[in-house]
Write a protein that holds these residues in place. Structure first.
Motif, PDB file in Angstrom:
ATOM      1  N   ALA A  65       1.441   1.602   6.632  1.00 24.15           N
ATOM      2  CA  ALA A  65       0.271   2.364   6.185  1.00 24.15           C
ATOM      3  C   ALA A  65      -0.554   2.991   7.313  1.00 24.15           C
ATOM      4  CB  ALA A  65      -0.620   1.486   5.309  1.00 24.15           C
ATOM      5  N   PRO A  66      -0.871   2.268   8.418  1.00 22.83           N
ATOM      6  CA  PRO A  66      -1.745   2.872   9.429  1.00 22.83           C
ATOM      7  C   PRO A  66      -1.227   4.185   9.996  1.00 22.83           C
ATOM      8  CG  PRO A  66      -1.577   0.517   9.777  1.00 22.83           C
ATOM      9  CD  PRO A  66      -0.561   0.860   8.727  1.00 22.83           C
ATOM     10  N   LEU A  67       0.082   4.305  10.230  1.00 25.90           N
ATOM     11  CA  LEU A  67       0.635   5.551  10.774  1.00 25.90           C
ATOM     12  C   LEU A  67       0.825   6.592   9.675  1.00 25.90           C
ATOM     13  CD1 LEU A  67       1.637   7.065  13.213  1.00 25.90           C
ATOM     14  CD2 LEU A  67       3.889   6.019  12.907  1.00 25.90           C
ATOM     15  N   LEU A  68       1.294   6.178   8.513  1.00 30.16           N
ATOM     16  CA  LEU A  68       1.541   7.136   7.435  1.00 30.16           C
ATOM     17  C   LEU A  68       0.259   7.791   6.946  1.00 30.16           C
ATOM     18  CD1 LEU A  68       4.298   5.409   5.260  1.00 30.16           C
ATOM     19  CD2 LEU A  68       4.529   7.430   6.708  1.00 30.16           C
ATOM     20  N   ILE A  69      -0.852   7.058   6.919  1.00 28.37           N
ATOM     21  CA  ILE A  69      -2.083   7.646   6.411  1.00 28.37           C
ATOM     22  C   ILE A  69      -2.601   8.747   7.336  1.00 28.37           C
ATOM     23  CG2 ILE A  69      -3.771   6.130   7.513  1.00 28.37           C
ATOM     24  CD1 ILE A  69      -5.201   6.013   4.778  1.00 28.37           C
ATOM     25  N   ILE A  70      -2.138   8.733   8.588  1.00 33.70           N
ATOM     26  CA  ILE A  70      -2.540   9.768   9.543  1.00 33.70           C
ATOM     27  C   ILE A  70      -1.625  10.987   9.454  1.00 33.70           C
ATOM     28  CG2 ILE A  70      -2.813  10.311  12.002  1.00 33.70           C
ATOM     29  CD1 ILE A  70      -3.498   7.342  12.426  1.00 33.70           C
ATOM     30  N   ILE A  71      -0.298  10.761   9.432  1.00 39.01           N
ATOM     31  CA  ILE A  71       0.633  11.897   9.484  1.00 39.01           C
ATOM     32  C   ILE A  71       1.101  12.356   8.107  1.00 39.01           C
ATOM     33  CG2 ILE A  71       1.466  11.201  11.766  1.00 39.01           C
ATOM     34  CD1 ILE A  71       3.999  10.189  10.348  1.00 39.01           C
ATOM     35  N   ALA A  72       1.035  11.476   7.102  1.00 41.33           N
ATOM     36  CA  ALA A  72       1.494  11.831   5.754  1.00 41.33           C
ATOM     37  C   ALA A  72       0.707  11.009   4.737  1.00 41.33           C
ATOM     38  CB  ALA A  72       2.988  11.583   5.611  1.00 41.33           C
TER      39      ALA A  72
ATOM     40  N   ILE B   5      -2.986  -2.038   1.819  1.00 45.32           N
ATOM     41  CA  ILE B   5      -2.898  -3.228   2.669  1.00 45.32           C
ATOM     42  C   ILE B   5      -3.597  -4.388   1.977  1.00 45.32           C
ATOM     43  CG2 ILE B   5      -3.334  -4.181   4.970  1.00 45.32           C
ATOM     44  CD1 ILE B   5      -3.459  -1.354   6.042  1.00 45.32           C
ATOM     45  N   GLY B   6      -2.890  -5.070   1.083  1.00 43.57           N
ATOM     46  CA  GLY B   6      -3.494  -6.158   0.332  1.00 43.57           C
ATOM     47  C   GLY B   6      -3.044  -7.535   0.759  1.00 43.57           C
ATOM     48  N   GLY B   7      -2.176  -7.624   1.764  1.00 41.74           N
ATOM     49  CA  GLY B   7      -1.603  -8.898   2.151  1.00 41.74           C
ATOM     50  C   GLY B   7      -2.489  -9.840   2.935  1.00 41.74           C
ATOM     51  N   PRO B   8      -3.275  -9.361   3.925  1.00 39.66           N
ATOM     52  CA  PRO B   8      -3.991 -10.283   4.814  1.00 39.66           C
ATOM     53  C   PRO B   8      -4.856 -11.329   4.127  1.00 39.66           C
ATOM     54  CG  PRO B   8      -3.971  -8.110   5.785  1.00 39.66           C
ATOM     55  CD  PRO B   8      -3.352  -7.965   4.420  1.00 39.66           C
ATOM     56  N   PRO B   9      -5.693 -11.017   3.126  1.00 38.33           N
ATOM     57  CA  PRO B   9      -6.535 -12.081   2.553  1.00 38.33           C
ATOM     58  C   PRO B   9      -5.732 -13.256   1.998  1.00 38.33           C
ATOM     59  CG  PRO B   9      -7.315  -9.926   1.845  1.00 38.33           C
ATOM     60  CD  PRO B   9      -5.997  -9.699   2.514  1.00 38.33           C
TER      61      PRO B   9
ATOM     62  N   ALA C 252      -7.007  -0.451  11.750  1.00 41.68           N
ATOM     63  CA  ALA C 252      -7.979   0.098  10.807  1.00 41.68           C
ATOM     64  C   ALA C 252      -9.263   0.513  11.524  1.00 41.68           C
ATOM     65  CB  ALA C 252      -8.290  -0.934   9.721  1.00 41.68           C
ATOM     66  N   LEU C 253      -9.712  -0.293  12.484  1.00 45.02           N
ATOM     67  CA  LEU C 253     -10.896   0.066  13.260  1.00 45.02           C
ATOM     68  C   LEU C 253     -10.664   1.350  14.053  1.00 45.02           C
ATOM     69  CD1 LEU C 253     -12.209  -3.325  14.715  1.00 45.02           C
ATOM     70  CD2 LEU C 253     -13.293  -1.880  13.007  1.00 45.02           C
ATOM     71  N   TRP C 254      -9.508   1.423  14.712  1.00 48.99           N
ATOM     72  CA  TRP C 254      -9.182   2.620  15.504  1.00 48.99           C
ATOM     73  C   TRP C 254      -9.132   3.853  14.621  1.00 48.99           C
ATOM     74  CZ3 TRP C 254      -4.861   5.829  15.126  1.00 48.99           C
ATOM     75  CH2 TRP C 254      -4.743   6.788  16.136  1.00 48.99           C
TER      76      TRP C 254
END
Length: 240
Positions: A32-39, A141-145, A232-234
């Motif tokens: 998700a972090p890369l895809l949300i930027i490029i696609a 991104i629902g996994g961490p919690p 996510a912060l970046w």
């Protein structure tokens, strides 16, 4: 869609599916972090669809280790969390959402590293389910919690319980994304080429990582959560 973008999406889904099968979660954190930027069209619905596919496979693989009763409160909390995530998709800017998610994930990692062991009580399961729904519906991104709360479980139990939770939670998120306009036939179409990549990642993980110890899985999960939070912060600061 440019071929290079689709190939990158296929590669990221392959790696993400490998990671999720190996430790129980991670598909969205990798992709998700890369895809949300490029696609950005791949986030969140296509990632949720692939997560549903992989979670069904893993839940069936580890069905003997699944404790549905223990997941009940998390699934109950997941419903209002997903509704809130749907509103965030429509009302909140991407940068604000990314910053908030990043801070919360990093805080959760810091808490998990303390000597105090957080037990998955019904109340904590419902809270983790809520935030999993909030993050999963709005960003994929629902996994961490849930991973942070269940991190001390035996390896196959962790994989099985997370997979069973993600089957139901992915269905809830996709249902919310339809009226919000983030899950359409177009999103279904661009997801289809990702399914074979997800299956190959799943098969490779079964072949190569079945003997991973619980502590190794826990440390990899914490590392992925940490990287997810920083990403996510970046992303949020970059978009601001």
């Amino acid at each position: 869609m440019p071929d290079q973008v689709m190939l990158l999406a296929v590669l990221l889904i392959f790696v993400g599916s490998f990671v999720q099968t190996a430790i129980g979660f991670g598909l969205a954190i990798v992709s998700a972090p890369l895809l949300i930027i490029i696609a950005p069209e791949y986030v969140p619905a296509p990632i949720c669809l692939v997560a549903l596919f992989i979670s069904i496979l893993n839940a069936l693989k580890h069905k003997s280790s699944v404790e549905i009763g223990g997941l009940k409160m998390a699934l109950i909390g997941r419903i209002p969390g997903s509704v809130a995530g749907g509103f965030l998709l429509v009302l909140v800017s991407t940068d604000v959402l990314a910053l908030w998610i990043g801070l919360l994930v990093l805080f959760a990692v810091a808490v998990s590293l303390l000597p105090y062991r957080v037990e998955p009580t019904p109340l904590r399961m419902s809270v983790a389910g809520f935030f999993s729904g909030l993050f999963g519906t709005s960003s994929g991104i629902g996994g961490p919690p849930m991973a942070l709360l269940l991190q001390h479980q035996e390896a196959n139990q962790l994989r099985g319980n997370l997979s069973a939770f993600f089957v139901f939670s992915s269905l809830i998120s996709l249902t919310i994304q339809i009226p919000a306009g983030f899950f359409t036939l177009y999103h279904l179409k661009i997801t289809l080429p990702l399914i074979p990549a997800a299956w190959f990642g799943y098969r490779l993980a079964l072949w190569s990582t079945h003997s991973l110890a619980k502590e190794k899985i826990r440390y990899v999960a914490l590392l992925l959560c940490f990287v997810s939070g920083l990403g996510a912060l970046w992303q949020g600061m970059d978009l601001s």
